[in-house]
Design a protein around this motif. Structure first.
Motif, PDB file in Angstrom:
ATOM      1  N   ILE A  74     -50.653 -20.483  15.932  1.00 44.08           N
ATOM      2  CA  ILE A  74     -50.193 -20.932  14.619  1.00 44.08           C
ATOM      3  C   ILE A  74     -49.497 -19.785  13.903  1.00 44.08           C
ATOM      4  N   SER A  75     -48.321 -20.055  13.389  1.00 46.77           N
ATOM      5  CA  SER A  75     -47.598 -19.014  12.658  1.00 46.77           C
ATOM      6  C   SER A  75     -48.290 -18.728  11.337  1.00 46.77           C
ATOM      7  N   ALA A  76     -48.078 -17.531  10.820  1.00 48.74           N
ATOM      8  CA  ALA A  76     -48.663 -17.171   9.530  1.00 48.74           C
ATOM      9  C   ALA A  76     -48.129 -18.084   8.435  1.00 48.74           C
ATOM     10  N   LYS A  77     -46.859 -18.471   8.560  1.00 48.19           N
ATOM     11  CA  LYS A  77     -46.251 -19.351   7.565  1.00 48.19           C
ATOM     12  C   LYS A  77     -46.963 -20.690   7.512  1.00 48.19           C
ATOM     13  N   PHE A  78     -47.233 -21.274   8.680  1.00 48.56           N
ATOM     14  CA  PHE A  78     -47.925 -22.559   8.706  1.00 48.56           C
ATOM     15  C   PHE A  78     -49.377 -22.391   8.272  1.00 48.56           C
TER      16      PHE A  78
END
Length: 483
Positions: free
Chosen positions: A229-233
């Motif tokens: 999971i990306s930090a943005k998500f």
């Protein structure tokens, strides 16, 4: 919440023991991650999780998972105190677990859906807009049938089919986790596959994912997903421990909340007795404020301001007509939350807001949508809900006659005048669709649920009828608004 309290609540639910959960999840994770098949590379360079070094990440995740599962087993056995969460800018982290399956309700016109085999369970619902003007989609775990009774591949296709109708606009998802049991829980591999298939197209405009009544199980899943999971998500995920916390962000009375979730929340509130964030004094002050425009009856505004069009609607429309007809995505984007709240406060105090000073066309656009949705009764009134929903059963020539009759005989005159004013403006917006990308269909998706909603809970099929009706009003403005 103490470890003892947590065990007391969990003892009433149909959940596996810590050791069983450890063994089951670990086996599923190994199976799902075998040969790294679920995380094959993609050609999309903007895919939201980092695909470099995935094999290493997955192996590290397995090692981390071993430790996490051991901690979870001990925690459920009472050996470790519950790790309470921290307050985030948009939610809280706390606890609790699941119970029996929900009983699916009868949804109107499910036969029209190509996914009626999945839609009948009402796992997904649409609940209008949140307080920032973003579409709200509700997912309820308690409505998942036993795994043997549903095709999870069909469920994934249905999920994408539903989101496809809204992902071009800003939207949020509310996930009610209570009710996920060993009987209806999809396999971990399916969950990992779902995250992969819901790629950037679906994640880009998702502004918040509210996880309501999160448990150790779902927190564990997030730890598993962490390498992918990306930090943005990750920043979009908000944990909510009590239903009333959603009132800070959503129109709670318009949410589609299963009765099992309501009962579960009541048990937690009774056990924990958390402080309620809204006092009765504040509510009473809002009711008796003669300048109030948001969250009151339309007739109250017209009487107190001695006007035909509510000031907030007129100011927003006139500004947008002069400055935003050609702005791409107008009515599709959310706006700064603090500025929105300040604008609403000023309108409620009877001030005249100058949007030129704010210098953001999305503020009046969202303000207008929020005003309509916050009315105690919709512009089209509760009485017209069923007649409007049933319009699609009539022949095309009869539809025009029936809508004219409804407007002439059943819609109050003041409501008719305001509706005419708004729809006329929307026809002007649609004329600039080449530049603003807001054609009739897009405008209808935005405004349909803000012009009319039921006293109770809506469902996906009726939301579609409301959107179709809004499009019908815009396309047939000159024929329908004849007085």
């Amino acid at each position: 919440m103490s470890s003892t309290d947590e065990q007391g609540l969990q003892a009433k639910t149909d959940t596996p023991s810590g050791e069983e959960l450890t063994s089951e999840l670990l086996a599923e994770f190994h199976e799902a991650n075998r040969d790294n098949e679920l995380f094959a590379s993609t050609e999309d360079p903007e895919f939201e999780f980092d695909e470099s070094g995935l094999q290493l990440a997955s192996k590290e995740a397995e090692l981390d998972l071993e430790a996490e599962l051991e901690d979870l087993a001990r925690e459920q056995a009472g050996e470790i105190a519950f790790r309470s969460g921290a307050i985030t800018p948009e939610g809280l982290i706390e606890d609790d677990f699941e119970k029996e399956l929900g009983t699916p309700s009868d949804a109107e016109d499910n036969d029209e859906s190509e996914f009626r085999d999945v839609a009948q369970y009402r796992i997904l619902e649409v609940a209008g807009d949140d307080t920032y003007g973003r579409k709200v989609i509700v997912a309820s775990a308690c409505r998942l049938p036993p795994s043997s009774q549903i095709n999870h591949e069909r469920l994934m296709e249905y999920l994408k089919y539903t989101l496809d109708q809204y992902v071009e606009n800003d939207y949020v998802i509310v996930y009610f986790h209570y009710g996920l049991t060993s009987k209806n829980k999809p396999k971990l591999g399916w969950m990992l596959q779902m995250y992969r298939e819901l790629d950037r197209k679906y994640k880009k405009n998702l502004k918040a994912l509210y996880l309501v009544h999160p448990t150790n199980f779902i927190k564990l899943l997030l730890n598993i997903f962490k390498p992918f999971i990306s930090a943005k998500f990750g920043r979009k995920i908000m944990y909510v421990d009590y239903l009333h916390k959603l009132k800070e962000h959503l129109h709670f009375d318009q949410l589609v909340v299963p009765s099992l979730v309501l009962e579960h929340d009541a048990k937690i509130l009774s056990a924990q007795k958390p402080s309620y964030p809204y006092s009765s004094d504040e509510s009473e002050a809002a009711v008796h404020n003669p300048k109030q425009q948001f969250g009151v009856k339309l007739q109250q505004i017209l009487q107190n301001y001695k006007c035909v069009i509510p000031p907030v609607v007129e100011i927003c429309v006139e500004f947008l007509r002069k400055n935003a007809l050609d702005v791409e995505g107008i009515f599709r984007r959310s706006a700064n939350a603090s500025v929105l709240k300040d604008v609403q406060k000023r309108f409620n105090q009877g001030e005249t807001v100058d949007f030129d000073e704010i210098n953001d066309v999305h503020i009046p656009a969202v303000t207008m949508k929020t005003f309509l949705r916050d009315l105690q009764e919709p512009i089209l009134t509760f009485d017209l809900y069923q007649p409007v929903v049933r319009l699609h059963t009539l022949e095309e020539d009869r539809q025009l006659i029936e809508v004219q009759r409804l407007f002439r005989e059943e819609l109050p005159k003041e409501n008719y005048i305001i509706l005419k004013y708004i729809i006329h403006f929307l026809t002007q917006v649609s004329q600039y669709s080449d530049s603003n990308k807001m054609n009739t269909v897009n405008l209808a998706i935005v405004f349909g649920p803000n012009l009319l909603w039921p006293k109770g809970q809506a469902n996906l099929s009726t939301i579609g009828h409301l959107n179709s009706f809004a499009a019908y009003l815009i396309d047939n403005y000159t024929q329908l608004f004849v007085r």
